[in-house]
Design a protein around this motif. Structure first.
Motif, short mmCIF file in Angstrom:
data_model
loop_
_atom_site.label_atom_id
_atom_site.label_comp_id
_atom_site.label_asym_id
_atom_site.label_seq_id
_atom_site.Cartn_x
_atom_site.Cartn_y
_atom_site.Cartn_z
N LEU A 120 0.83 -1.22 0.00
CA LEU A 120 0.00 0.00 0.00
C LEU A 120 0.86 1.26 0.00
CD1 LEU A 120 -2.94 -0.91 2.40
CD2 LEU A 120 -3.07 -0.47 -0.05
N GLU A 123 2.09 1.71 -3.45
CA GLU A 123 1.01 2.18 -4.33
C GLU A 123 0.73 3.67 -4.09
OE1 GLU A 123 -2.48 -0.28 -3.85
OE2 GLU A 123 -1.97 -1.32 -5.69
N ASN A 124 0.66 4.05 -2.82
CA ASN A 124 0.42 5.46 -2.48
C ASN A 124 1.51 6.34 -3.07
OD1 ASN A 124 -1.84 4.69 -1.00
ND2 ASN A 124 -0.77 4.73 0.95
N ARG A 125 2.76 5.89 -2.94
CA ARG A 125 3.90 6.65 -3.46
C ARG A 125 3.80 6.76 -4.98
NH1 ARG A 125 8.16 3.58 -1.91
NH2 ARG A 125 7.92 4.38 0.19
N SER A 128 1.10 9.23 -5.90
CA SER A 128 1.56 10.60 -5.63
C SER A 128 2.55 11.07 -6.69
CB SER A 128 2.21 10.68 -4.24
OG SER A 128 1.27 10.40 -3.24
N ASP A 146 0.72 14.08 -1.66
CA ASP A 146 0.86 12.74 -1.07
C ASP A 146 -0.47 12.26 -0.48
OD1 ASP A 146 3.53 12.56 -1.78
OD2 ASP A 146 4.26 13.32 0.14
N THR A 147 -1.19 13.16 0.16
CA THR A 147 -2.50 12.79 0.71
C THR A 147 -3.49 12.49 -0.42
OG1 THR A 147 -2.15 14.01 2.75
CG2 THR A 147 -4.44 13.59 2.13
N GLY A 149 -2.73 11.13 -3.22
CA GLY A 149 -2.39 9.78 -3.65
C GLY A 149 -3.04 8.73 -2.76
N ILE A 150 -2.98 8.94 -1.45
CA ILE A 150 -3.59 8.02 -0.49
C ILE A 150 -5.11 8.00 -0.67
CG2 ILE A 150 -4.05 7.64 1.97
CD1 ILE A 150 -1.18 8.84 2.45
N ASN A 153 -6.09 6.13 -3.83
CA ASN A 153 -5.88 4.70 -3.62
C ASN A 153 -7.03 4.12 -2.79
OD1 ASN A 153 -4.58 2.25 -3.90
ND2 ASN A 153 -3.05 2.67 -2.34
#
Length: 194
Positions: A120, A123-125, A128, A146-147, A149-150, A153
């Motif tokens: 995870l 994936e988040n990275r 982003s 970055d948030t 991206g989260i 996801n």
């Protein structure tokens, strides 16, 4: 006749995916993988100590392959990412059934939990980094890329749950509107750059 121990981990993952597709997760065994690959069970156990380990490695392989393919795209990267996610958002999604089954197993198995957590994070990275290719800054003050991206996801995984559990879930409509949301956020960000 069994092949000599010249098969690598990646090849075994390929055979394991075939076993999962053909037999389903309920009937999936390391013995079946060995038979499919034409190797001994010992060869499979050399690379994978448990059934859960090979399942987690399958999830990781699918995720890495997907992100590698998407990272090759220069134009329309977010649209391509959404199309990739939509293609796995089905009532009978092999990937998401596997992912959520492992997630539940992870509640009682710290190794699985940690491994899925790492997937995870990656994936988040990746999300982003792809958003940073499209947005010079966040379209909403106080919400980092970055948030975003989260959040994207989490939305994708949430939509997969909807598709798995609700036969009447309109994947096409929801993804069309999700793409519209992204386009609107992008236009807000572009307006602020002017």
């Amino acid at each position: 006749m069994a092949k000599p121990n010249v098969i690598n981990k990646r090849e075994l993952i390929h055979y394991a995916k075939q076993c999962l597709v053909e037999s389903g997760i309920e009937k999936f065994t390391l013995k079946a993988v060995a038979e499919k690959a034409g190797v001994t069970q010992g060869t499979v156990y050399y690379h994978f100590r448990t059934k859960e380990q090979i399942l987690v490695d399958i999830v990781q392989d699918i995720c890495e392959s997907s992100w590698e393919e998407i990272s090759q795209v220069n134009e329309g990267i977010i649209k391509q990412s959404l199309q990739s996610a939509k293609s796995r958002c089905k009532e009978d999604s092999f990937f998401h059934k596997l992912f959520f089954t492992l997630m539940i197993a992870g509640f009682n198995n710290p190794k699985i939990k940690d491994h899925l957590g790492d997937i995870l994070v990656n994936e988040n990275r990746a999300l982003s980094e792809n958003l940073k290719k499209v947005w010079s800054k966040s379209p909403v003050d106080g919400v980092s890329i970055d948030t975003w991206g989260i959040l994207f996801n989490a939305i994708i995984d949430g939509l997969a749950i909807q598709a798995l559990l609700n036969r009447n879930f309109s994947v096409d409509n929801v993804y069309k509107e999700l793409e519209h949301l992204f386009e609107r956020l992008s236009s807000i960000q572009a307006e602020e750059d002017i």
